[in-house]
Design a protein around this motif. Structure first.
Motif, PDB file in Angstrom:
ATOM      1  N   HIS A   1       0.830  -1.206   0.000  1.00 36.02           N
ATOM      2  CA  HIS A   1       0.000   0.000   0.000  1.00 36.02           C
ATOM      3  C   HIS A   1       0.865   1.257   0.000  1.00 36.02           C
ATOM      4  CE1 HIS A   1      -3.503   2.463   0.567  1.00 36.02           C
ATOM      5  NE2 HIS A   1      -2.952   3.032   1.639  1.00 36.02           N
ATOM      6  N   ASN A   2       1.963   1.217   0.732  1.00 34.76           N
ATOM      7  CA  ASN A   2       2.879   2.359   0.742  1.00 34.76           C
ATOM      8  C   ASN A   2       3.539   2.563  -0.615  1.00 34.76           C
ATOM      9  OD1 ASN A   2       2.294   2.906   3.400  1.00 34.76           O
ATOM     10  ND2 ASN A   2       4.035   1.762   4.204  1.00 34.76           N
ATOM     11  N   GLN A   3       3.624   1.497  -1.403  1.00 30.99           N
ATOM     12  CA  GLN A   3       4.184   1.614  -2.751  1.00 30.99           C
ATOM     13  C   GLN A   3       3.162   2.142  -3.747  1.00 30.99           C
ATOM     14  OE1 GLN A   3       5.740  -2.211  -3.814  1.00 30.99           O
ATOM     15  NE2 GLN A   3       7.285  -2.173  -2.195  1.00 30.99           N
ATOM     16  N   GLY A   4       1.900   2.269  -3.325  1.00 28.26           N
ATOM     17  CA  GLY A   4       0.892   2.877  -4.179  1.00 28.26           C
ATOM     18  C   GLY A   4      -0.185   1.929  -4.667  1.00 28.26           C
ATOM     19  N   LEU A   5      -0.203   0.692  -4.222  1.00 27.32           N
ATOM     20  CA  LEU A   5      -1.226  -0.242  -4.651  1.00 27.32           C
ATOM     21  C   LEU A   5      -2.474  -0.088  -3.800  1.00 27.32           C
ATOM     22  CD1 LEU A   5       1.321  -1.564  -5.951  1.00 27.32           C
ATOM     23  CD2 LEU A   5       0.191  -3.730  -5.627  1.00 27.32           C
ATOM     24  N   GLY A   6      -3.633  -0.299  -4.424  1.00 27.41           N
ATOM     25  CA  GLY A   6      -4.896  -0.254  -3.704  1.00 27.41           C
ATOM     26  C   GLY A   6      -5.278  -1.648  -3.216  1.00 27.41           C
ATOM     27  N   ALA A   7      -6.425  -1.728  -2.563  1.00 26.84           N
ATOM     28  CA  ALA A   7      -6.853  -2.991  -1.950  1.00 26.84           C
ATOM     29  C   ALA A   7      -7.082  -4.079  -2.996  1.00 26.84           C
ATOM     30  CB  ALA A   7      -8.119  -2.765  -1.135  1.00 26.84           C
ATOM     31  N   ARG A   8      -7.690  -3.740  -4.113  1.00 27.72           N
ATOM     32  CA  ARG A   8      -7.967  -4.760  -5.142  1.00 27.72           C
ATOM     33  C   ARG A   8      -6.681  -5.270  -5.792  1.00 27.72           C
ATOM     34  NH1 ARG A   8     -13.657  -4.889  -6.815  1.00 27.72           N
ATOM     35  NH2 ARG A   8     -14.725  -3.232  -5.690  1.00 27.72           N
ATOM     36  N   ARG A   9      -5.737  -4.397  -6.044  1.00 26.29           N
ATOM     37  CA  ARG A   9      -4.473  -4.843  -6.632  1.00 26.29           C
ATOM     38  C   ARG A   9      -3.657  -5.662  -5.636  1.00 26.29           C
ATOM     39  NH1 ARG A   9      -2.301  -0.799 -11.121  1.00 26.29           N
ATOM     40  NH2 ARG A   9      -4.232  -0.782 -12.298  1.00 26.29           N
ATOM     41  N   ILE A  10      -3.727  -5.291  -4.372  1.00 29.67           N
ATOM     42  CA  ILE A  10      -3.040  -6.072  -3.347  1.00 29.67           C
ATOM     43  C   ILE A  10      -3.655  -7.462  -3.264  1.00 29.67           C
ATOM     44  CG2 ILE A  10      -2.588  -6.261  -0.871  1.00 29.67           C
ATOM     45  CD1 ILE A  10      -2.389  -3.197  -0.803  1.00 29.67           C
ATOM     46  N   GLU A  11      -4.986  -7.534  -3.354  1.00 27.86           N
ATOM     47  CA  GLU A  11      -5.672  -8.832  -3.342  1.00 27.86           C
ATOM     48  C   GLU A  11      -5.172  -9.707  -4.491  1.00 27.86           C
ATOM     49  OE1 GLU A  11     -10.147 -10.690  -3.915  1.00 27.86           O
ATOM     50  OE2 GLU A  11      -9.712  -8.654  -4.617  1.00 27.86           O
ATOM     51  N   LYS A  12      -5.090  -9.151  -5.676  1.00 25.16           N
ATOM     52  CA  LYS A  12      -4.604  -9.915  -6.836  1.00 25.16           C
ATOM     53  C   LYS A  12      -3.150 -10.323  -6.650  1.00 25.16           C
ATOM     54  CE  LYS A  12      -7.714  -7.772 -10.137  1.00 25.16           C
ATOM     55  NZ  LYS A  12      -7.837  -6.843 -11.269  1.00 25.16           N
ATOM     56  N   TRP A  13      -2.338  -9.406  -6.123  1.00 27.13           N
ATOM     57  CA  TRP A  13      -0.915  -9.701  -5.937  1.00 27.13           C
ATOM     58  C   TRP A  13      -0.717 -10.836  -4.940  1.00 27.13           C
ATOM     59  CZ3 TRP A  13       2.821  -9.733  -2.198  1.00 27.13           C
ATOM     60  CH2 TRP A  13       4.144  -9.739  -2.654  1.00 27.13           C
ATOM     61  N   LEU A  14      -1.467 -10.818  -3.834  1.00 26.34           N
ATOM     62  CA  LEU A  14      -1.357 -11.882  -2.836  1.00 26.34           C
ATOM     63  C   LEU A  14      -1.781 -13.228  -3.420  1.00 26.34           C
ATOM     64  CD1 LEU A  14      -2.732 -10.119   0.353  1.00 26.34           C
ATOM     65  CD2 LEU A  14      -0.396 -10.901  -0.032  1.00 26.34           C
ATOM     66  N   TRP A  15      -2.816 -13.207  -4.263  1.00 24.98           N
ATOM     67  CA  TRP A  15      -3.260 -14.448  -4.870  1.00 24.98           C
ATOM     68  C   TRP A  15      -2.216 -14.983  -5.849  1.00 24.98           C
ATOM     69  CZ3 TRP A  15      -6.111 -18.417  -4.150  1.00 24.98           C
ATOM     70  CH2 TRP A  15      -6.399 -19.285  -5.195  1.00 24.98           C
ATOM     71  N   GLU A  16      -1.631 -14.110  -6.649  1.00 23.10           N
ATOM     72  CA  GLU A  16      -0.655 -14.546  -7.647  1.00 23.10           C
ATOM     73  C   GLU A  16       0.649 -15.016  -7.022  1.00 23.10           C
ATOM     74  OE1 GLU A  16      -0.255 -11.229 -10.258  1.00 23.10           O
ATOM     75  OE2 GLU A  16      -2.235 -11.514 -11.142  1.00 23.10           O
ATOM     76  N   THR A  17       1.107 -14.348  -5.975  1.00 20.43           N
ATOM     77  CA  THR A  17       2.409 -14.699  -5.414  1.00 20.43           C
ATOM     78  C   THR A  17       2.339 -15.750  -4.321  1.00 20.43           C
ATOM     79  OG1 THR A  17       2.285 -12.834  -3.901  1.00 20.43           O
ATOM     80  CG2 THR A  17       3.482 -12.494  -5.957  1.00 20.43           C
ATOM     81  N   HIS A  18       1.294 -15.699  -3.489  1.00 16.10           N
ATOM     82  CA  HIS A  18       1.235 -16.609  -2.339  1.00 16.10           C
ATOM     83  C   HIS A  18       0.049 -17.574  -2.387  1.00 16.10           C
ATOM     84  CE1 HIS A  18       4.379 -14.383  -0.336  1.00 16.10           C
ATOM     85  NE2 HIS A  18       3.707 -13.266  -0.469  1.00 16.10           N
ATOM     86  N   ARG A  19      -0.835 -17.417  -3.369  1.00 17.03           N
ATOM     87  CA  ARG A  19      -2.075 -18.184  -3.423  1.00 17.03           C
ATOM     88  C   ARG A  19      -2.883 -18.006  -2.141  1.00 17.03           C
ATOM     89  NH1 ARG A  19      -3.089 -18.510  -8.419  1.00 17.03           N
ATOM     90  NH2 ARG A  19      -2.021 -20.079  -9.629  1.00 17.03           N
ATOM     91  N   ALA A  20      -2.865 -16.780  -1.632  1.00 15.48           N
ATOM     92  CA  ALA A  20      -3.607 -16.442  -0.418  1.00 15.48           C
ATOM     93  C   ALA A  20      -4.893 -15.728  -0.829  1.00 15.48           C
ATOM     94  CB  ALA A  20      -2.775 -15.542   0.481  1.00 15.48           C
ATOM     95  N   LYS A  21      -6.020 -16.338  -0.506  1.00 12.25           N
ATOM     96  CA  LYS A  21      -7.316 -15.770  -0.868  1.00 12.25           C
ATOM     97  C   LYS A  21      -7.803 -14.889   0.277  1.00 12.25           C
ATOM     98  CE  LYS A  21     -10.946 -15.527  -3.510  1.00 12.25           C
ATOM     99  NZ  LYS A  21     -10.903 -14.604  -4.603  1.00 12.25           N
ATOM    100  N   ILE A  22      -7.593 -13.577   0.114  1.00 14.85           N
ATOM    101  CA  ILE A  22      -8.047 -12.590   1.091  1.00 14.85           C
ATOM    102  C   ILE A  22      -8.894 -11.577   0.323  1.00 14.85           C
ATOM    103  CG2 ILE A  22      -7.358 -10.856   2.772  1.00 14.85           C
ATOM    104  CD1 ILE A  22      -4.656 -12.259   2.955  1.00 14.85           C
ATOM    105  N   SER A  23     -10.082 -11.308   0.797  1.00  9.93           N
ATOM    106  CA  SER A  23     -10.959 -10.395   0.083  1.00  9.93           C
ATOM    107  C   SER A  23     -10.415  -8.971   0.138  1.00  9.93           C
ATOM    108  CB  SER A  23     -12.371 -10.432   0.678  1.00  9.93           C
ATOM    109  OG  SER A  23     -12.370  -9.884   1.968  1.00  9.93           O
ATOM    110  N   TYR A  24     -10.744  -8.206  -0.893  1.00  9.38           N
ATOM    111  CA  TYR A  24     -10.242  -6.835  -0.941  1.00  9.38           C
ATOM    112  C   TYR A  24     -10.849  -5.997   0.176  1.00  9.38           C
ATOM    113  CZ  TYR A  24     -14.524  -4.982  -2.998  1.00  9.38           C
ATOM    114  OH  TYR A  24     -15.805  -4.588  -3.214  1.00  9.38           O
TER     115      TYR A  24
END
Length: 125
Positions: free
Chosen positions: A89-112
């Motif tokens: 978030h400090n790098q400028g990503l919003g909640a939805r992009r963070i959700e996608k990033w967590l899913w792609e890198t860690h396969r962690a399903k966390i809602s936005y």
């Protein structure tokens, strides 16, 4: 890459908690030897200086983690990745992009919305 058994033994003997820091120690020690030679006094100085730096970094990292308020959070995945979420978030990503990033890198399903609430809670603090 180093054998895992050697790396774990080094971490145990030097009281280093993170594998990355153990690898960093070896890289810095190699650079120290190339720059300052391999006499007993030089090696002792280098090892002491490098280990002190690494321990200071680990202490600072532990203090940063404590700054994040996770008392009201129930989601275990959210607790696990809280520091990473705040850094993204400090790098400028919003909640939805963070959700996608967590899913792609860690396969962690966390809602936005959970991510958004965590970020909002941290801003209020």
């Amino acid at each position: 890459m180093l054998p895992q058994t050697q790396l774990k033994a080094l971490m145990l003997k030097l009281s280093i908690k993170d594998e990355k820091n153990a690898v960093l120690f070896l890289a810095r020690l190699k650079g120290w030897i190339e720059k300052n030679g391999n006499t007993n006094i030089s090696l002792a100085k280098g090892i002491n200086k490098i280990v002190d730096d690494i321990h200071q970094k680990e202490i600072q990292k532990a203090q940063e983690i404590k700054k994040i308020n996770l008392e009201t959070i129930k989601n275990p995945l959210l607790k696990k990745y809280a520091k990473e979420i705040i850094e993204l978030h400090n790098q400028g990503l919003g909640a939805r992009r963070i959700e996608k990033w967590l899913w792609e890198t860690h396969r962690a399903k966390i809602s936005y919305s959970s991510i958004y609430r965590l970020l909002k809670q941290q801003k209020e603090k």
